[in-house]
Design a protein around this motif. Structure first.
Motif, short mmCIF file in Angstrom:
data_model
loop_
_atom_site.label_atom_id
_atom_site.label_comp_id
_atom_site.label_asym_id
_atom_site.label_seq_id
_atom_site.Cartn_x
_atom_site.Cartn_y
_atom_site.Cartn_z
N GLU A 1 16.29 -39.52 9.69
CA GLU A 1 14.86 -40.22 9.59
C GLU A 1 14.10 -39.73 10.59
O GLU A 1 14.31 -39.76 11.87
CB GLU A 1 15.01 -41.83 9.71
N THR A 2 12.82 -38.90 10.12
CA THR A 2 12.14 -38.33 10.88
C THR A 2 10.69 -38.54 10.54
O THR A 2 10.37 -38.61 9.33
CB THR A 2 12.50 -36.73 11.03
N ILE A 3 9.94 -38.89 11.45
CA ILE A 3 8.18 -38.73 11.01
C ILE A 3 7.62 -37.62 12.06
O ILE A 3 7.71 -37.40 13.08
CB ILE A 3 7.49 -40.13 11.46
N LEU A 4 7.01 -36.72 11.10
CA LEU A 4 5.96 -35.81 11.64
C LEU A 4 4.87 -36.31 11.92
O LEU A 4 4.20 -36.73 11.08
CB LEU A 4 6.00 -34.53 10.87
N LEU A 5 4.19 -36.13 12.99
CA LEU A 5 2.95 -36.80 13.38
C LEU A 5 2.00 -35.66 13.80
O LEU A 5 2.12 -34.67 14.73
CB LEU A 5 3.12 -37.65 14.62
N TYR A 6 0.71 -35.87 13.26
CA TYR A 6 -0.39 -34.72 13.69
C TYR A 6 -1.58 -35.64 14.19
O TYR A 6 -2.09 -36.36 13.58
CB TYR A 6 -0.94 -34.21 12.23
N ASN A 7 -2.11 -34.81 15.31
CA ASN A 7 -3.35 -35.43 15.59
C ASN A 7 -3.49 -36.89 16.30
O ASN A 7 -4.37 -37.61 15.96
CB ASN A 7 -4.69 -35.27 14.74
N ILE A 8 -2.60 -37.61 16.58
CA ILE A 8 -2.35 -38.83 17.22
C ILE A 8 -2.69 -39.05 18.73
O ILE A 8 -2.39 -40.06 19.11
CB ILE A 8 -1.35 -39.73 16.56
N LYS A 9 -2.19 -38.17 19.42
CA LYS A 9 -1.90 -37.79 20.74
C LYS A 9 -2.95 -38.78 21.58
O LYS A 9 -2.44 -39.71 22.35
CB LYS A 9 -1.97 -36.45 21.37
N ASN A 10 -4.19 -38.59 21.30
CA ASN A 10 -5.05 -39.58 22.16
C ASN A 10 -5.73 -40.74 21.43
O ASN A 10 -6.77 -41.32 21.74
CB ASN A 10 -6.21 -38.65 22.62
N LYS A 11 -5.01 -41.08 20.23
CA LYS A 11 -5.56 -42.26 19.41
C LYS A 11 -4.99 -43.49 20.23
O LYS A 11 -3.72 -43.50 20.86
CB LYS A 11 -5.11 -42.17 18.12
N PRO A 12 -5.90 -44.63 20.04
CA PRO A 12 -5.41 -45.75 20.75
C PRO A 12 -4.40 -46.49 20.27
O PRO A 12 -3.37 -47.28 21.08
CB PRO A 12 -6.69 -46.57 20.54
N TYR A 13 -4.01 -46.11 19.30
CA TYR A 13 -2.68 -46.96 18.57
C TYR A 13 -1.54 -46.07 18.81
O TYR A 13 -0.35 -46.38 18.42
CB TYR A 13 -2.79 -47.01 16.98
N ALA A 14 -1.72 -44.95 19.46
CA ALA A 14 -0.41 -43.87 19.76
C ALA A 14 0.78 -44.56 20.47
O ALA A 14 1.85 -44.45 19.68
CB ALA A 14 -0.87 -42.50 20.29
N PRO A 15 0.54 -45.31 21.33
CA PRO A 15 1.79 -46.06 22.02
C PRO A 15 2.30 -47.01 21.14
O PRO A 15 3.64 -46.99 21.17
CB PRO A 15 1.14 -46.60 23.41
N LYS A 16 1.59 -48.05 20.56
CA LYS A 16 2.18 -48.90 19.43
C LYS A 16 3.14 -48.29 18.39
O LYS A 16 4.03 -48.57 17.90
CB LYS A 16 1.14 -49.71 18.82
N LEU A 17 2.30 -47.03 17.89
CA LEU A 17 3.17 -46.16 16.77
C LEU A 17 4.55 -45.71 17.29
O LEU A 17 5.65 -45.92 16.71
CB LEU A 17 2.16 -45.11 16.44
N LYS A 18 4.14 -45.13 18.57
CA LYS A 18 5.65 -44.68 19.13
C LYS A 18 6.67 -45.60 19.39
O LYS A 18 7.93 -45.48 19.15
CB LYS A 18 5.32 -43.82 20.22
#
Length: 135
Positions: free
Chosen positions: A8-25
């Motif tokens: 199971e893998t999720i590829l993430l694009y352009n989320i580094k500085n998004k406010p939700y990034a910590p919640k997603l991770k």
């Protein structure tokens, strides 16, 4: 049909500085789903190669003008190796946390050979069609 990715893998694009990034991770870590953040230098590689552990930014495909395609800045996510049940759990977790990433794809035999550029273009078209249908 051969399974493209059994981890199971999720590829993430352009989320580094998004406010939700910590919640997603945090959601991905809690669910034990591997995270791969894709850099613009890797957009020319086939999606299946991005899922492998030896993905590099070696050669860059160019457009007919001889220039590499322009990198996109949209947030995008590619989900690989998730069962339907795990996918439902993951997507429900996103909704619960209010995380909205409009450009999402599931890895398929058809799109596994596409580059991130090609997948992005297809998802943008699909998203626009869906928005039009909702009007």
């Amino acid at each position: 049909m051969q399974k493209l990715n059994n981890k199971e893998t999720i590829l993430l694009y352009n989320i580094k500085n998004k406010p939700y990034a910590p919640k997603l991770k945090a959601i991905l870590l809690r669910l034990g789903i591997r995270i791969k953040v894709i850099n613009q230098e890797q957009y020319h590689l086939p999606i299946k190669d991005l899922l492998s552990s030896n993905a590099s930014a070696a050669t860059v495909d160019t457009t007919p003008t001889g220039q590499p395609p322009a990198a996109f800045e949209d947030e995008m996510m590619v989900m690989a190796g998730l069962t339907n049940a795990r996918l439902d759990i993951f997507l429900a977790s996103l909704r619960k946390e209010g995380i909205r990433i409009p450009l999402k794809a599931i890895l398929t035999p058809h799109n596994s050979t596409w580059t991130s550029f090609a997948l992005h273009d297809e998802l943008v078209l699909e998203h626009a069609k869906m928005q039009e249908l909702q009007k």
